[in-house]
Design an enzyme around this catalytic site. Sequence first.
Site, PDB file in Angstrom:
ATOM      1  N   CYS A 201      47.582  27.698  57.473  1.00  0.00           N
ATOM      2  CA  CYS A 201      48.826  28.034  56.748  1.00  0.00           C
ATOM      3  C   CYS A 201      49.967  28.470  57.659  1.00  0.00           C
ATOM      4  O   CYS A 201      51.104  28.561  57.216  1.00  0.00           O
ATOM      5  CB  CYS A 201      48.551  29.111  55.709  1.00  0.00           C
ATOM      6  SG  CYS A 201      47.398  28.559  54.450  1.00  0.00           S
TER       7      CYS A 201
ATOM      8  N   HIS B 189      55.248  32.474  53.786  1.00  0.00           N
ATOM      9  CA  HIS B 189      54.188  31.573  53.316  1.00  0.00           C
ATOM     10  C   HIS B 189      53.788  31.991  51.902  1.00  0.00           C
ATOM     11  O   HIS B 189      53.705  33.182  51.605  1.00  0.00           O
ATOM     12  CB  HIS B 189      52.991  31.681  54.266  1.00  0.00           C
ATOM     13  CG  HIS B 189      51.768  30.991  53.757  1.00  0.00           C
ATOM     14  ND1 HIS B 189      51.773  29.677  53.327  1.00  0.00           N
ATOM     15  CD2 HIS B 189      50.483  31.437  53.597  1.00  0.00           C
ATOM     16  CE1 HIS B 189      50.557  29.354  52.932  1.00  0.00           C
ATOM     17  NE2 HIS B 189      49.760  30.392  53.085  1.00  0.00           N
TER      18      HIS B 189
ATOM     19  N   ASN C 140      49.614  27.452  46.647  1.00  0.00           N
ATOM     20  CA  ASN C 140      49.570  27.464  48.114  1.00  0.00           C
ATOM     21  C   ASN C 140      49.372  26.029  48.615  1.00  0.00           C
ATOM     22  O   ASN C 140      48.278  25.469  48.498  1.00  0.00           O
ATOM     23  CB  ASN C 140      48.418  28.368  48.570  1.00  0.00           C
ATOM     24  CG  ASN C 140      48.317  28.497  50.080  1.00  0.00           C
ATOM     25  OD1 ASN C 140      48.988  27.765  50.810  1.00  0.00           O
ATOM     26  ND2 ASN C 140      47.482  29.404  50.530  1.00  0.00           N
TER      27      ASN C 140
HETATM   28  O1  UT7 Z   1      46.929  30.994  52.685  1.00  0.00           O
HETATM   29  C1  UT7 Z   1      45.937  31.313  53.566  1.00  0.00           C
HETATM   30  C2  UT7 Z   1      45.472  32.673  53.435  1.00  0.00           C
HETATM   31  N1  UT7 Z   1      44.898  32.921  52.125  1.00  0.00           N
HETATM   32  C3  UT7 Z   1      45.286  33.975  51.458  1.00  0.00           C
HETATM   33  O2  UT7 Z   1      46.173  34.688  51.876  1.00  0.00           O
HETATM   34  C4  UT7 Z   1      44.549  34.305  50.191  1.00  0.00           C
HETATM   35  C5  UT7 Z   1      44.170  35.759  50.191  1.00  0.00           C
HETATM   36  N2  UT7 Z   1      43.358  36.154  49.061  1.00  0.00           N
HETATM   37  C6  UT7 Z   1      43.831  36.235  47.808  1.00  0.00           C
HETATM   38  O3  UT7 Z   1      44.933  35.831  47.524  1.00  0.00           O
HETATM   39  C7  UT7 Z   1      42.965  36.921  46.791  1.00  0.00           C
HETATM   40  O4  UT7 Z   1      41.890  37.552  47.431  1.00  0.00           O
HETATM   41  C8  UT7 Z   1      42.407  36.002  45.668  1.00  0.00           C
HETATM   42  C9  UT7 Z   1      43.541  35.546  44.784  1.00  0.00           C
HETATM   43  C10 UT7 Z   1      41.718  34.807  46.304  1.00  0.00           C
HETATM   44  C11 UT7 Z   1      41.422  36.775  44.816  1.00  0.00           C
HETATM   45  O5  UT7 Z   1      42.040  37.946  44.306  1.00  0.00           O
HETATM   46  P1  UT7 Z   1      41.348  39.370  44.469  1.00  0.00           P
HETATM   47  O6  UT7 Z   1      42.230  40.342  43.817  1.00  0.00           O
HETATM   48  O7  UT7 Z   1      41.051  39.578  45.921  1.00  0.00           O
HETATM   49  O8  UT7 Z   1      40.032  39.197  43.618  1.00  0.00           O
HETATM   50  P2  UT7 Z   1      38.521  39.442  44.034  1.00  0.00           P
HETATM   51  O9  UT7 Z   1      38.014  38.294  44.829  1.00  0.00           O
HETATM   52  O10 UT7 Z   1      38.390  40.825  44.593  1.00  0.00           O
HETATM   53  O11 UT7 Z   1      37.824  39.459  42.614  1.00  0.00           O
HETATM   54  C12 UT7 Z   1      38.128  40.458  41.630  1.00  0.00           C
HETATM   55  C13 UT7 Z   1      37.353  40.126  40.375  1.00  0.00           C
HETATM   56  C14 UT7 Z   1      35.880  39.846  40.632  1.00  0.00           C
HETATM   57  O12 UT7 Z   1      35.158  40.286  39.492  1.00  0.00           O
HETATM   58  P3  UT7 Z   1      34.416  41.704  39.502  1.00  0.00           P
HETATM   59  O13 UT7 Z   1      33.457  41.632  40.645  1.00  0.00           O
HETATM   60  O14 UT7 Z   1      35.500  42.720  39.699  1.00  0.00           O
HETATM   61  O15 UT7 Z   1      33.777  41.746  38.166  1.00  0.00           O
HETATM   62  C15 UT7 Z   1      35.814  38.351  40.706  1.00  0.00           C
HETATM   63  O16 UT7 Z   1      34.556  37.837  40.364  1.00  0.00           O
HETATM   64  O17 UT7 Z   1      37.893  38.924  39.793  1.00  0.00           O
HETATM   65  C16 UT7 Z   1      36.847  37.949  39.676  1.00  0.00           C
HETATM   66  N3  UT7 Z   1      37.449  36.647  39.945  1.00  0.00           N
HETATM   67  C17 UT7 Z   1      38.046  35.896  39.000  1.00  0.00           C
HETATM   68  N4  UT7 Z   1      38.218  36.075  37.692  1.00  0.00           N
HETATM   69  C18 UT7 Z   1      38.886  35.109  37.025  1.00  0.00           C
HETATM   70  C19 UT7 Z   1      37.547  36.010  41.143  1.00  0.00           C
HETATM   71  N5  UT7 Z   1      38.194  34.843  40.987  1.00  0.00           N
HETATM   72  C20 UT7 Z   1      38.493  34.760  39.686  1.00  0.00           C
HETATM   73  C21 UT7 Z   1      39.180  33.781  38.911  1.00  0.00           C
HETATM   74  N6  UT7 Z   1      39.349  34.018  37.598  1.00  0.00           N
HETATM   75  N7  UT7 Z   1      39.682  32.649  39.461  1.00  0.00           N
END
Ligand code: UT7
Length: 329
Positions: free
Chosen positions: A116, A256, A286
């Site tokens: 990215c 980005h 993205n």
């Molecule tokens: O561009 C290159 C670099 N990439 C980035 O900068 C991306 C960086 N990461 C992110 O943007 C975020 O980490 C994500 C958008 C990918 C995920 O968001 P998050 O706030 O970090 O969520 P998480 O992975 O901590 O998950 C929180 C909860 C979990 O459930 P529990 O364990 O709290 O019950 C996940 O299982 O949300 C759940 N979850 C979802 N729920 C609905 C994870 N993905 C999803 C989903 N829909 N798509």
Amino acid sequence: MHKIHAAITAVHGYVPDYVLTNHELEKLVDTNDEWITTRTGIKERRILKGEGLATSDLAVPAVKTLLEKRGIGADEIDLIIFCTTTPDMPFPATANILADKIGAKNAWGYDLQAACSGFVYGLSTGASFIESGRHKKVLVVGGDKMSSIIDYNDRATCIIFGDGCGAALLEPNEEGYGIMDSVLKSDGSGREFLHMKAGGSLRPATHETVSAREHYAYQEGKTVFKFAVTNMADVAAEIMQRNCLVADDIAWLVPHQANKRIIDATASRMGISDDKVVVNIERYGNTTNGTIPLCLWEWENKFKKGDNIVLAAFGGGFTWGSMYLRWAY
Ligand code: UT7
């Protein structure tokens, strides 16, 4: 003689027609519009549909229109740097394929892989060829067909990425406009958190790698998020400090587009108000190497000559960087 800066003299972008909405993703994986919107800021993304179409096909319309806008022929381009994580093929370089498709007969070129952060790396690299006097017209392209490496069964990644491409032309400027400075960083120990497991020389394609779904982007989102928030904000603050810029001096932040929360954290660290932050993540998601050039393209009419613009990126590798430029037209 005045110092030669590399100035962006034209930009253009292209996104494919097909719109993949959050509601459509609800039918593919266990997710919902509310979660995606609040956690990422994304409402929809574009997907390149159709047989035989690749990343270079996203670039062709962007570059053709860019050249028309600038009033030059493809044969005037000296160098093409194609920043992409989804090249048409492992080899030859997509830069070569693009050159052939647009008729850039006098250009040489290569692909640049920095996930990215690719477009910022590419602008910085391309600028060196202009500043040294070696070239007069360098085309920097940033684009990805992310849908070609996304697993639409994996809710951790499929909600984030989309397809799109943008391009910028760099030319010499002796009036003090153009790219002033850049800060580029990398840390390969971050590779375990964002990568594609198979398809490279480490794990060439086999029936097993395909069955194990290893030819898709893999991301540990939470960890990447933590590094992205800190590093993108740090590097943006560093470029301000190095160039004695305060928030009031900056007309636009072009970050980005990975996650609206990462963008907000960077702007807040720089002390920049929302109205100066370029954001289109809600429409495109993205697009990896495509995000920053697509933002430049969409905001081109709002930029004024002399505007101080800061670019900031973070991506797989890890790679990250920022750039300070004075808009040249
Ligand atoms: O561009 C290159 C670099 N990439 C980035 O900068 C991306 C960086 N990461 C992110 O943007 C975020 O980490 C994500 C958008 C990918 C995920 O968001 P998050 O706030 O970090 O969520 P998480 O992975 O901590 O998950 C929180 C909860 C979990 O459930 P529990 O364990 O709290 O019950 C996940 O299982 O949300 C759940 N979850 C979802 N729920 C609905 C994870 N993905 C999803 C989903 N829909 N798509």
